[in-house]
Design an enzyme around this catalytic site. Structure first.
Site, PDB file in Angstrom:
ATOM      1  N   ASP A  62      31.295  19.319  35.235  1.00  0.00           N
ATOM      2  CA  ASP A  62      30.523  19.913  34.145  1.00  0.00           C
ATOM      3  C   ASP A  62      29.794  18.814  33.391  1.00  0.00           C
ATOM      4  OD1 ASP A  62      29.988  22.402  32.501  1.00  0.00           O
ATOM      5  OD2 ASP A  62      30.756  21.055  30.950  1.00  0.00           O
ATOM      6  N   ASN A  70      19.168  20.493  25.839  1.00  0.00           N
ATOM      7  CA  ASN A  70      18.114  21.501  26.016  1.00  0.00           C
ATOM      8  C   ASN A  70      17.517  21.912  24.674  1.00  0.00           C
ATOM      9  OD1 ASN A  70      17.796  21.895  28.780  1.00  0.00           O
ATOM     10  ND2 ASN A  70      19.451  23.363  28.897  1.00  0.00           N
ATOM     11  N   HIS A  75      13.797  22.369  27.730  1.00  0.00           N
ATOM     12  CA  HIS A  75      14.334  22.670  29.055  1.00  0.00           C
ATOM     13  C   HIS A  75      13.733  21.795  30.157  1.00  0.00           C
ATOM     14  CE1 HIS A  75      16.960  26.008  28.004  1.00  0.00           C
ATOM     15  NE2 HIS A  75      16.055  26.302  27.080  1.00  0.00           N
ATOM     16  N   ASP A  79      16.020  19.966  32.735  1.00  0.00           N
ATOM     17  CA  ASP A  79      15.835  20.054  34.185  1.00  0.00           C
ATOM     18  C   ASP A  79      15.786  18.664  34.816  1.00  0.00           C
ATOM     19  OD1 ASP A  79      15.765  22.797  33.945  1.00  0.00           O
ATOM     20  OD2 ASP A  79      13.600  22.980  34.322  1.00  0.00           O
ATOM     21  N   GLU A 105      24.934  24.053  34.241  1.00  0.00           N
ATOM     22  CA  GLU A 105      25.208  22.617  34.353  1.00  0.00           C
ATOM     23  C   GLU A 105      26.553  22.345  35.010  1.00  0.00           C
ATOM     24  OE1 GLU A 105      26.907  23.840  30.363  1.00  0.00           O
ATOM     25  OE2 GLU A 105      25.146  24.369  31.519  1.00  0.00           O
TER      26      GLU A 105
END
Length: 181
Positions: A62, A70, A75, A79, A105
């Site tokens: 994780d 984010n 975002h 990414d 994630e």
């Protein structure tokens, strides 16, 4: 002429089928396998372990505190971080290690290992590589790892559950940790 057209159409259909299958089993952002592919691949690994008495492990990874990244940077930056994380993991993995995007994630890895100690060493090395990686001027990223060895004749969902429990223990212990269960 008709034979040539038939061959051309068969190749085109095969190519289209391959592209469709690839898009169905591949995460569009990172290019790695997705959860659908895991179901198919896990059955193969499970059968292989039963038949040849191989040992393997399931690891749940994780990305720590990803939501604030984010929220603060957007975002597109999130990414970029995910793509870089996957690249770093793949560069540090063996050819037969399998990395799957589990969701958001969170990732799952399937590693062929022979001992818990070998698993711990491999995951600690990976954790340090991620912790020490730099992505432009972005904040340092870390990951928490939960891992477990597959137990003979165990349903694969039980193995995943133990790895997931170990992940939650790693996060509760302060994140950026490797916990095996």
């Amino acid at each position: 002429l008709l034979k040539d057209a038939f061959i051309f159409l068969n190749k085109a259909l095969l190519n289209s089928y391959q592209k469709l299958e690839e898009s169905n089993f591949t995460d569009s952002l990172t290019g790695i396998y997705n959860r659908k592919k895991f179901d198919e691949y896990a059955t193969f690994i499970f059968n292989d372990a039963q038949r040849y008495n191989h040992t393997f492990s399931i690891i749940v990874i994780d990305l720590n505190k990803f939501k604030p990244i984010n929220d603060i940077y957007g975002h597109n930056v999130g990414d970029k971080i995910l793509v870089t994380l996957v690249s770093n993991i793949e560069k540090s993995s063996r050819n037969d290690d399998i990395l799957i995007r589990w969701g958001g994630e969170e990732f799952i890895m399937i590693l062929k290992v022979s001992s818990e100690n070998g698993l711990k060493i491999a995951l600690e090395n990976l954790r340090k590589i991620i912790e020490n990686s730099k992505i432009d001027n972005l904040p340092k990223i870390t990951c928490s790892f939960g891992g477990t060895l597959y137990e003979k004749n165990e349903p694969i969902n039980n193995t995943i559950k133990r790895a997931d429990e170990a992940l939650y223990m790693a996060k509760a212990a302060g994140r950026n940790k490797v916990i095996l269960k």
